[in-house]
Design an enzyme around this catalytic site. Sequence first.
Site, mmCIF file in Angstrom:
data_model
loop_
_atom_site.group_PDB
_atom_site.id
_atom_site.type_symbol
_atom_site.label_atom_id
_atom_site.label_comp_id
_atom_site.label_asym_id
_atom_site.label_seq_id
_atom_site.Cartn_x
_atom_site.Cartn_y
_atom_site.Cartn_z
ATOM 1 N N LYS A 2 -5.494 2.917 9.560
ATOM 2 C CA LYS A 2 -4.620 3.916 8.941
ATOM 3 C C LYS A 2 -5.201 5.318 9.064
ATOM 4 O O LYS A 2 -4.486 6.271 9.395
ATOM 5 C CB LYS A 2 -4.398 3.555 7.477
ATOM 6 C CG LYS A 2 -3.561 2.301 7.265
ATOM 7 C CD LYS A 2 -3.446 1.944 5.786
ATOM 8 C CE LYS A 2 -2.608 0.682 5.588
ATOM 9 N NZ LYS A 2 -2.508 0.296 4.177
ATOM 10 N N SER A 59 0.795 -1.221 0.000
ATOM 11 C CA SER A 59 0.000 0.000 0.000
ATOM 12 C C SER A 59 0.831 1.276 0.000
ATOM 13 O O SER A 59 0.272 2.372 0.026
ATOM 14 C CB SER A 59 -0.946 0.005 1.204
ATOM 15 O OG SER A 59 -0.222 -0.055 2.406
#
Length: 836
Positions: A751, A708
Amino acid sequence: MGERFTLPVLPLRDTVVYPGVAVPISAGRPGTVEAVQAALDGDRRLFAVAQRENVDDPEPGVLYNVGTVVRIIQTHRVRGGVQLLVQGEGRAQAISYQDDGEQMLRAVLLSMDRQEPRNTEDPAFQALDRELRDRAAELGTRRGVPAEALNQLIQGVDEPGPFADLVSFYLELPTPEKQKLLEILDDEERMRQALVAVERELARIEAQEEIQARVQSELGERQREMLLREQLKQIQKELGEEEEQGDLDELKERIEALELGEEARTEVDRELRRLERTSPQSAEYQVIRTFLEWIIDLPWNERTEDKIDLDRSEEILHEDHYGLEDVKDRVLEFLAVRKLQMERAPDEDEADEGEAPEAEAGDASPGTVPGNEDPSGKGPILLFVGPPGVGKTSIAQSIAKALGRKYVRISLGGARDEADIRGHRRTYVGAMPGRIVQGMRQAKSKNPVFLLDEVDKLGVSFQGDPSSALLEVLDPAQNSTFVDHYLGIPFDLSEVLFIATANYIDRIPAPLLDRMERVEFSGYTEAEKLEIAKRYLLPRQEKENGLYDGELEVNDDGLTSIIQEYTREAGVRQLERELGKLARKVARRIAGGTEAETVGRDEIRDLLGRPRVHPERMASEDAVGVATGMFYTPMGGDIMFVEASVMPGEGGLVLTGQLGDVMKESGRAALSYAKAHWKDLGIVEGALKGQEVHIHVPAGAIPKDGPSAGITMATALVSALGHKRVRRDLAMTGELTLTGRVLPIGGVKEKLLGAVRAGITEVIVPKDNEADLDDLPKDVRKSLTVHLVETLDDVVSLAFRKEPGGTSSGASGKGSSKKARTRSRKPPQDEAPARA
């Protein structure tokens, strides 16, 4: 004359290696280990020679002159040395021994060729060969070697000379005699000597069997003694000394009262009869009695009645836990299904009252209500997955409380033996049942809530794989006839509600994972930790540290300071430890005569010391070549900075920061995309010619991996190549392909929570992760601007600071800057311990 050569010396104690024979050897002495390493560094050959004396530091005078050149086939490093498997190749004579290395010996060798028979067709020679083979086969049979293995061993060597070497190796002879056989080069003479040794061995075995026969006859006297003891027992009964018999009668009555199946009843009655015939002074007596006592103590037909009140269950869950709404909903759904199974099963089964209460799950017709064969139902086996300290174990306790069932917990962390699950067979001294049966005995109920804690930390050893043993336990189609090795009879586990917990799902074997239904536990937000501290942790610490209610007053600022600056975790264990430390400080002040007062942010540092956690904060200014990414670990989410620099060089790519393979591939993909689309990205033509690119992710001591960080690396790289400043208030996450598409990633909630905590106000996430935004708390969604992107062009158009002219300093592209909308699809979760 033979060929001269030198080899490292492998001194052998109490053994002789022959050509053509594969021998396992344990090397632990420093000189031996050094010789093995020297051979591995060279042609893997050693000179294996026997010692005349069993000493630890062999000198040349202790070693024989004739040995065998061996080749190392396999090695295995173990504590204290190395395990070898060597294959003998040929005889050699040591002309001299020399010191080499620290403690190693090296030998100057002369190869020795064996003397083959002049005429192999000679009848006398063929008779010798046949006799040696027949007598060797007889010796193997007398030793108990299986016939198949023996035939394979004998027929596998056709030549007489090598066969004599093979027989000599397996003979139980002193080392000097084996050495003499090794030094005989003439095949025919060596065969004669080996035959003589085989005959001696057969004579010894025959004498040994005669001795054993005499011993067996003497044991008959002991049998007579046991018979007399039985008669003595009857005499004691006549005299009123029947206490032992009374214990047996009580044991028999308790066994008869058990509701056992036919197979179990047969085995238990057989063991009971053995106990009655065995003397109490015999060691076997206590073994049998212990087994029968285990049978008596197990809950063969005792069960608790489920009393499910959904309103009360929901109240229990809310009392015991704050947050975890998704988990609570799943638990309540589970309880609702169980409640319907219980309520509807009697109505469906009125016509079948005479049937056996237990039935296989596959016997139900397609139209019946699930669970009407067994009112308790064979529900799913739940697997609670999440970071430490988020309430997995306590939720299981709440389920037991809501069901009104007994609760049993066993920890499987570090279990490396299959016997931990299935138990030991009773033939072993000190044998006992496995952890499953022990837990059932502890529960004293046939249908407890059984928690298998830390199922992801099972180990594997030469003693078996405990996770494989759990496959039967956790399979509803099989666990109704679970057989523990100690009991040896089936025990029904179908009514047990098994719940497993784990931190890392990727460490659970796939067949075991397939038998369980996953329930995901995510980390707590700061707001949830604040409420948990106020509702549960502070009152508990007041009680544990001798404080009255209200004496430990900490305002919201003080608690927030502890959460942010003294803990870094997904759960609340460390938070409770810090509050316990704070409570002790306050207790000391109160005990010294100081009045209690409210503790705020300013007092926290005086009481707990300097902050020990320093999370990343938003950068102080926009910078060229520095982009803000996001990552998550089991301890929660956070931001990270990806730095890119371009310098004169040979056109290579350097990646630093202890990056994993997946993250390195993301960096290479970002550079390839920049090279292929330099014009669309606004990069000056030739900016990469003769330039070396360096991408670095700070905090180099922490391993990082995951796909990511792809768009973050690409943004930093484009910024460095085009000398454009990246916005400091914008964080991003997403996987990048070579065509510029942005793919979905996992851990979105963690996140984004980490980004908000760091002061970030805008984030970029893949468009396919739109549905994950529904997991965010409402206050977080209101404070955060989320940009959904599909391509790197969308990212670039958002990431760079606008120039004074009103245009973006990045490439022109179609950007997505809309709020999230609900979508049903969820991406797979990243599963590495620390994921970018």
